[in-house]
Each structure stands twice: as C-alpha cells, then as structure tokens.
Scaffold this active site. Structure first.
Site, PDB file in Angstrom:
ATOM      1  CG  ASN A  35      53.239  -8.003 -30.745  1.00  0.00           C
ATOM      2  OD1 ASN A  35      53.626  -6.849 -30.522  1.00  0.00           O
ATOM      3  ND2 ASN A  35      52.474  -8.301 -31.773  1.00  0.00           N
ATOM      4  CE1 TYR A 147      45.212   3.161 -33.601  1.00  0.00           C
ATOM      5  CE2 TYR A 147      44.385   5.321 -34.233  1.00  0.00           C
ATOM      6  CZ  TYR A 147      45.079   4.516 -33.351  1.00  0.00           C
ATOM      7  OH  TYR A 147      45.632   5.058 -32.216  1.00  0.00           O
ATOM      8  CG  HIS A 183      59.972   3.193 -34.306  1.00  0.00           C
ATOM      9  ND1 HIS A 183      61.205   2.660 -34.031  1.00  0.00           N
ATOM     10  CD2 HIS A 183      59.057   2.269 -33.908  1.00  0.00           C
ATOM     11  CE1 HIS A 183      61.040   1.463 -33.494  1.00  0.00           C
ATOM     12  NE2 HIS A 183      59.746   1.215 -33.390  1.00  0.00           N
TER      13      HIS A 183
END
Ligand code: UDP
Length: 313
Positions: A35, A147, A183
C-alpha cells in the site's frame, strides 16, 4: 517446466524489496503487493523492467483479490519503534486482520505461506539468548504492544490455520536487521547513527548505551527466509533468524564513528519506555534445520549500508 510464482506482501519495503529481487534472480514470477505506506516505489524501481515482476497496490487489511501463486511471504508491517507511536492501529491490524486475509488467500490457492514475525515477541527477555521455545516477556499495553502483541497473535493464527486447514505456513522471528533501503528517517538505530555520522551531528545514544542488540545484514536474512520456505518438514513451525554477534549500542555508535571517519561525538538521550535491555537470537534451530550461517560481518555490512546512505544524502 512451469516457473514458480511468489507473492511478497510488503514487497516495496526494506526487507520485502530485497526478497523480491532475490526471488526474481532465482527465476520466480514475483507479485509485489504494497500500500506504499512505509515502502517506496524507489526500492523496487530497478525491478519493474523485468517481465516477471508485477506490482499490485493494495492493502492487506482490506478484502483481497489476488492471482494464484505457489508461495506467499507476509512482510507487510511497519517495524520501527518510531512508527509504533504514530500508527498503532494500522500496525496491529496489519499483523492480525492482514495475516488472516493472507492465510485465507493461501488456503484458497493451496499455496505455501511464510509469516514474518519478530524478536519483539520475546519483549524484554528474561532468558538469554532467546530460543524459539521461550514465551517472552511482553508489556501488552505498553508503547510496543501494538507490534509485539499483534505479531504474537499473528503467530497464533498461523498455528490455527496449520491445525484447522492443514496449511503449510512457516514463521520466522526476525531479529534486528539492517542494510541498504532502510529509510533515512526510519528512526531505528542503524539509519539514525549513519545519517548523523554523515551529517557530522552527534550520535544519539538512548540511555547509557549498555543495552545490546545483535545486528544481521539483510542479505543473510534473505537467505534464511528463502531456506525456511524451501526446507522440508517446517509446516506450522517457527524459526529465529538473525545474527548472534551481540553488541552494546555504545559499541555500535563507536564502530559507525570509526568506519565513517566522522568528527561526530556521542550524546545521550532518555531511554524509551520498554526498551529491551538485551537481545541475541539462539540460532541453533536455524543452523540445524537450514544449515544457516551468517556471512556478513558487522563492519562490512555497516560499510555497505553507509555507501547506500551517502547516495541518499
Ligand atoms: N537507539 C539509540 N539511538 C537511536 C535509536 C535507537 O540508542 O537513535 C537504541 C534503542 O533505544 C534500542 C536500540 O538502539 O536500545 C535498537 O533500537 P531500534 O529502534 O533500532 O530497534 P529495537 O531493537 O529497539 O526494536
């Protein structure tokens, strides 16, 4: 002979994109479903020219209509503690509702499935190193709960589908992994320290830096994931994957300062709540069943990661 096909959920993420690349190199037809929440098109841009690679933009938490495949890899969840604060509901549902959707899809097409679980299921471990039979010490209501606990329930679902539907689903518990395509602002320790070193800023060690982690270079993890999918007799099983080389966070900071040649120093910031104090995988099972050995030593892996980040800055 018909080529094998695989679907990688979270295929444009850090680990997912490396897995897509490796499966393509092995001759698979690969479907990458994402997504693009935390994954990026840039991570897979070098793969899109391959005729055997298809990208499907979809969210695994929603009802799915996907092509039949032989193998399904579920790596679709944000995994940075920084994101646990920002996206707790999305993360909790990716690992529960999303896992259920993918398990149903696997049953429908009689596919093999692999679920990416995590060392976080061990929480702040009271047993060291952690082997697969340790049930963990998780704060279910704490900042990491969305999580940790959703991965735990995801594992429970895989066992239920294995029992109820005789589904061949395998689970890997991934310990701290690093490498290119993380990232820069991911928030985890390796991208943070490397970015800080490259910018000449002080490295932010949380707490006194005596907490430990064992860092695995991404190519070693990918080999472990593929071996887990291929090995005989692992249906319904779980296996730790990572690297046994345990370091303090202070030592990691010093190593990155040394390798990068930066003038940066070290500053200390408060230790986040529920930050595990020690973590190292017991890899006996992986070694025995998969013949798994790590190949990339910490300094070498950090050098490769540093090169990647140099191009990003
Ligand atoms: N950490 C740190 N400085 C940072 C980021 C993280 O000292 O800029 C510490 C963090 O407190 C933890 C360890 O590094 O003890 C690993 O953190 P990370 O977020 O990478 O992953 P975790 O293993 O905690 O999920």
């Amino acid at each position: 002979m018909k080529s094998q096909s695989a679907l990688v959920a979270g295929g444009s993420g850090f680990v997912g994109s490396h897995l897509c690349e490796s499966l393509l190199n092995d001759g698979y037809d690969v479907f990458c479903i994402d997504n693009f929440g935390s994954g990026s098109r840039e991570n897979i841009s070098h793969l899109t020219s391959s005729g055997n690679f298809e990208v499907i933009e979809a969210d695994i938490r929603e009802p799915l209509d996907l092509p039949p495949v032989d193998e399904i890899y579920h790596l679709a969840s944000r995994a940075s503690p920084k994101d646990f604060q920002k996206y707790p509901v999305r993360i909790a549902l990716a690992n529960t509702k999303g896992t259920r959707n993918l398990l149903d899809y696997a049953v429908e097409h009689d596919a093999k499935m692999l679920f990416a679980s995590t060392s976080e299921v061990y929480g702040d471990p009271e047993v060291h190193p952690q082997n697969e039979s340790y049930n963990g010490n998780v704060n279910i209501r704490g900042p990491r709960g969305c999580y940790d606990e959703s991965k735990r329930f995801g594992e429970t679902l895989t066992v239920a589908y294995n029992n109820k539907h005789d589904l061949d689903v395998r689970t890997v518990r991934i310990f701290n992994t690093y490498g290119p395509r993380m990232h820069m602002d991911d928030g985890r320790v390796v991208p943070n320290f490397i970015t800080q070193a490259l910018k000449g800023e002080d490295l932010t060690v949380y707490g006194d830096g005596s907490q430990t982690r064992s860092f695995c270079y991404v190519s070693d993890l990918i080999r472990g994931i593929e071996k887990t999918m291929q090995a005989d007799g692992l249906a319904g099983e779980v296996i730790n994957l990572g690297n046994e080389d345990e370091r303090t966070i202070h030592e990691l900071a010093e190593t990155i300062i040394d390798i990068s040649g930066t003038e940066s120093g070290i500053t200390h910031e408060p230790l986040p709540e529920d930050d595990p104090s020690r973590r190292r995988p017991d890899l006996s099972k992986a070694r025995q069943i998969l013949d798994y050995e790590t190949e990339v030593e910490l300094r070498e892996g950090l050098r490769k990661t540093l090169e990647y980040f140099e191009d990003q800055i």
